[in-house]
Design an enzyme around this catalytic site. Sequence first.
Site, PDB file in Angstrom:
ATOM      1  N   ASP A  55       0.835  -1.134  -0.113  1.00  0.00           N
ATOM      2  CA  ASP A  55       0.016  -0.059  -0.158  1.00  0.00           C
ATOM      3  C   ASP A  55       0.853   1.163   0.100  1.00  0.00           C
ATOM      4  O   ASP A  55       1.694   1.583   0.921  1.00  0.00           O
ATOM      5  CB  ASP A  55      -1.065  -0.036   1.379  1.00  0.00           C
ATOM      6  N   TYR A  75       2.890   9.876  -0.259  1.00  0.00           N
ATOM      7  CA  TYR A  75       3.865   9.217   0.419  1.00  0.00           C
ATOM      8  C   TYR A  75       5.459   9.687  -0.046  1.00  0.00           C
ATOM      9  O   TYR A  75       6.551   9.527   0.679  1.00  0.00           O
ATOM     10  CB  TYR A  75       3.791   7.728   0.799  1.00  0.00           C
ATOM     11  N   LYS A  94      -2.688   5.971  -4.451  1.00  0.00           N
ATOM     12  CA  LYS A  94      -3.841   6.851  -4.162  1.00  0.00           C
ATOM     13  C   LYS A  94      -3.512   8.214  -4.549  1.00  0.00           C
ATOM     14  O   LYS A  94      -2.412   8.763  -4.755  1.00  0.00           O
ATOM     15  CB  LYS A  94      -4.005   6.944  -2.477  1.00  0.00           C
ATOM     16  N   HIS A 114      -7.615   9.419  -2.152  1.00  0.00           N
ATOM     17  CA  HIS A 114      -6.942   9.178  -0.674  1.00  0.00           C
ATOM     18  C   HIS A 114      -8.013   9.888   0.422  1.00  0.00           C
ATOM     19  O   HIS A 114      -8.115   9.324   1.308  1.00  0.00           O
ATOM     20  CB  HIS A 114      -5.803   9.913  -0.812  1.00  0.00           C
TER      21      HIS A 114
HETATM   22  N1  LIG Z   1      -5.450   6.267   3.681  1.00  0.00           N
HETATM   23  C1  LIG Z   1      -4.954   6.776   4.820  1.00  0.00           C
HETATM   24  O1  LIG Z   1      -5.346   8.001   4.867  1.00  0.00           O
HETATM   25  C2  LIG Z   1      -3.822   6.316   5.438  1.00  0.00           C
HETATM   26  C3  LIG Z   1      -3.716   7.023   6.614  1.00  0.00           C
HETATM   27  C4  LIG Z   1      -2.672   6.336   7.453  1.00  0.00           C
HETATM   28  C5  LIG Z   1      -2.160   5.309   6.920  1.00  0.00           C
HETATM   29  N2  LIG Z   1      -2.061   4.660   5.806  1.00  0.00           N
HETATM   30  C6  LIG Z   1      -1.820   3.510   5.374  1.00  0.00           C
HETATM   31  O2  LIG Z   1      -1.692   2.326   6.320  1.00  0.00           O
HETATM   32  C7  LIG Z   1      -0.452   1.989   6.526  1.00  0.00           C
HETATM   33  C8  LIG Z   1      -0.221   1.721   8.272  1.00  0.00           C
HETATM   34  O3  LIG Z   1      -0.671   2.536   9.134  1.00  0.00           O
HETATM   35  P1  LIG Z   1       0.311   3.450   9.895  1.00  0.00           P
HETATM   36  O4  LIG Z   1       1.680   3.536   9.235  1.00  0.00           O
HETATM   37  O5  LIG Z   1      -0.528   4.914  10.039  1.00  0.00           O
HETATM   38  O6  LIG Z   1       0.157   2.822  11.153  1.00  0.00           O
HETATM   39  P2  LIG Z   1       0.539   1.294  12.028  1.00  0.00           P
HETATM   40  O7  LIG Z   1       0.847   0.396  10.723  1.00  0.00           O
HETATM   41  O8  LIG Z   1      -0.356   1.013  12.818  1.00  0.00           O
HETATM   42  O9  LIG Z   1       2.109   1.563  12.827  1.00  0.00           O
HETATM   43  C9  LIG Z   1       3.081   1.857  12.121  1.00  0.00           C
HETATM   44  C10 LIG Z   1       4.151   2.272  13.302  1.00  0.00           C
HETATM   45  O10 LIG Z   1       4.255   1.117  14.259  1.00  0.00           O
HETATM   46  C11 LIG Z   1       5.683   0.498  14.113  1.00  0.00           C
HETATM   47  N3  LIG Z   1       5.482  -1.010  14.064  1.00  0.00           N
HETATM   48  C12 LIG Z   1       5.325  -1.770  13.070  1.00  0.00           C
HETATM   49  N4  LIG Z   1       5.162  -3.017  13.538  1.00  0.00           N
HETATM   50  C13 LIG Z   1       5.279  -3.252  14.881  1.00  0.00           C
HETATM   51  C14 LIG Z   1       5.075  -4.054  15.897  1.00  0.00           C
HETATM   52  N5  LIG Z   1       5.109  -5.422  15.541  1.00  0.00           N
HETATM   53  N6  LIG Z   1       5.130  -3.707  17.172  1.00  0.00           N
HETATM   54  C15 LIG Z   1       5.383  -2.502  17.518  1.00  0.00           C
HETATM   55  N7  LIG Z   1       5.471  -1.501  16.684  1.00  0.00           N
HETATM   56  C16 LIG Z   1       5.474  -1.639  15.198  1.00  0.00           C
HETATM   57  C17 LIG Z   1       6.313   0.966  13.063  1.00  0.00           C
HETATM   58  O11 LIG Z   1       7.554   1.443  13.252  1.00  0.00           O
HETATM   59  P3  LIG Z   1       8.933   0.418  12.617  1.00  0.00           P
HETATM   60  O12 LIG Z   1       8.820   0.669  11.194  1.00  0.00           O
HETATM   61  O13 LIG Z   1      10.183   0.910  13.279  1.00  0.00           O
HETATM   62  O14 LIG Z   1       8.540  -1.198  12.856  1.00  0.00           O
HETATM   63  C18 LIG Z   1       5.775   2.569  12.678  1.00  0.00           C
HETATM   64  O15 LIG Z   1       6.380   3.326  13.496  1.00  0.00           O
HETATM   65  C19 LIG Z   1       0.637   3.252   6.128  1.00  0.00           C
HETATM   66  O16 LIG Z   1       1.901   2.870   6.251  1.00  0.00           O
HETATM   67  C20 LIG Z   1      -0.318   3.639   4.886  1.00  0.00           C
HETATM   68  O17 LIG Z   1       0.067   2.862   4.014  1.00  0.00           O
HETATM   69  C21 LIG Z   1      -3.281   5.307   4.991  1.00  0.00           C
END
Ligand SMILES: NC(=O)c1ccc[n+]([C@@H]2O[C@H](COP(=O)([O-])OP(=O)(O)OC[C@H]3O[C@@H](n4cnc5c(N)ncnc54)[C@H](OP(=O)(O)O)[C@@H]3O)[C@@H](O)[C@H]2O)c1
Length: 318
Positions: A53, A58, A83, A114
């Site tokens: 994704d 990004y 997106k 998005h």
């Molecule tokens: N459509 C939208 O508006 C939107 C908004 C937000 C996000 N997204 C998408 O969703 C994806 C995921 O959401 P997100 O990045 O906001 O949050 P998330 O996946 O909930 O959290 C990512 C964070 O958690 C850490 N992490 C990863 N695995 C872990 C684990 N097993 N234990 C503890 N910490 C962990 C990562 O650090 P490390 O990398 O150091 O492990 C990073 O800092 C994004 O990358 C993006 O592709 C979309």
Amino acid sequence: MSRAAVHSCTLNTGAKMPAVGVGCWFQRPVEAENQETYDMVANALKYGYRHIDTAFGYGNEQAVGKAVRDSGIPRQEIFVTTKLTNSYHGKVQQGFEESFKALNIDYIDLFLVHWPQGEDPETGKTIPKGQSPTFVDTWKNMEKLVGPRCKAIGVSNFSVKNLEILLKEAKVVPAANQVESHIYLPQASLDKYCKDKGIVLTAYSPLGQPASGKSSPILDEPLVKELAKKYDTQPGTILISWVAQRPNWNTVPKSSNPARLKANFEIVKLDQADHDALSAIHKESGKTTSLVDYAEKMKKERVVFGWSVEDMGWENLD
Ligand SMILES: NC(=O)c1ccc[n+]([C@@H]2O[C@H](COP(=O)([O-])OP(=O)(O)OC[C@H]3O[C@@H](n4cnc5c(N)ncnc54)[C@H](OP(=O)(O)O)[C@@H]3O)[C@@H](O)[C@H]2O)c1
């Protein structure tokens, strides 16, 4: 531990979208050829992920595409989402072409709007809801993209309220809607609505969007920790398994840490009683809540990137 295979959700196009993918947002802008993105996607593909994704916003579509090409995995085995960014709501075709060129992977599996709110590219200001181009105007141009280079189209951050407006005018029903979801925000109303309309849901921020190496309220939930012990895994894997086991949902946790990236894909099959207990946590006082970067501002000012919570249709998140 009873490891679960990563199954796929079937889109309304018939395409299969794996239940666990890797998110590519780095919580900061990164350059197009960002090495960290390249390594993360290359590792993810090595560990078995087949769903990636990303987004124009990004900044790293180029690095994602290069990692996909270099993997040697047949293109049709990998599902790639990107997106359309807010400032391109009035120039959808151009937005698609820019993402298509940056990714350079023959086709895009899923192209999402998005956010429902567009942004004026000249002033950088959010376009008020209902003013041109509305998200319906944008969607009409998204519909023209569907074909060999763009296999499916969808939306992100759309509520039931805004999907209702969209579906009244849409010829193509969005294949997917990507929204924040985790055990503090199961999105029950949206879940029901999207199931009824045949729209697959993707959960973003399934770990509660912690900063790298830090924790989040849901990673710290006592039941999540207890289940991690019971299933001999990590709290993060429990949270991802919970989403992946919800019918009609998939999720895209981000980790550029190889050990966490690998663990996030090794989902377990939760007993129904444990799944139900996780689903009920948000009913405890104060626990139905967004956990992402814009949540505090949204709670204080009732505004999300220039639109009111009412415009977003996020008054009663459940
Ligand atoms: N459509 C939208 O508006 C939107 C908004 C937000 C996000 N997204 C998408 O969703 C994806 C995921 O959401 P997100 O990045 O906001 O949050 P998330 O996946 O909930 O959290 C990512 C964070 O958690 C850490 N992490 C990863 N695995 C872990 C684990 N097993 N234990 C503890 N910490 C962990 C990562 O650090 P490390 O990398 O150091 O492990 C990073 O800092 C994004 O990358 C993006 O592709 C979309």
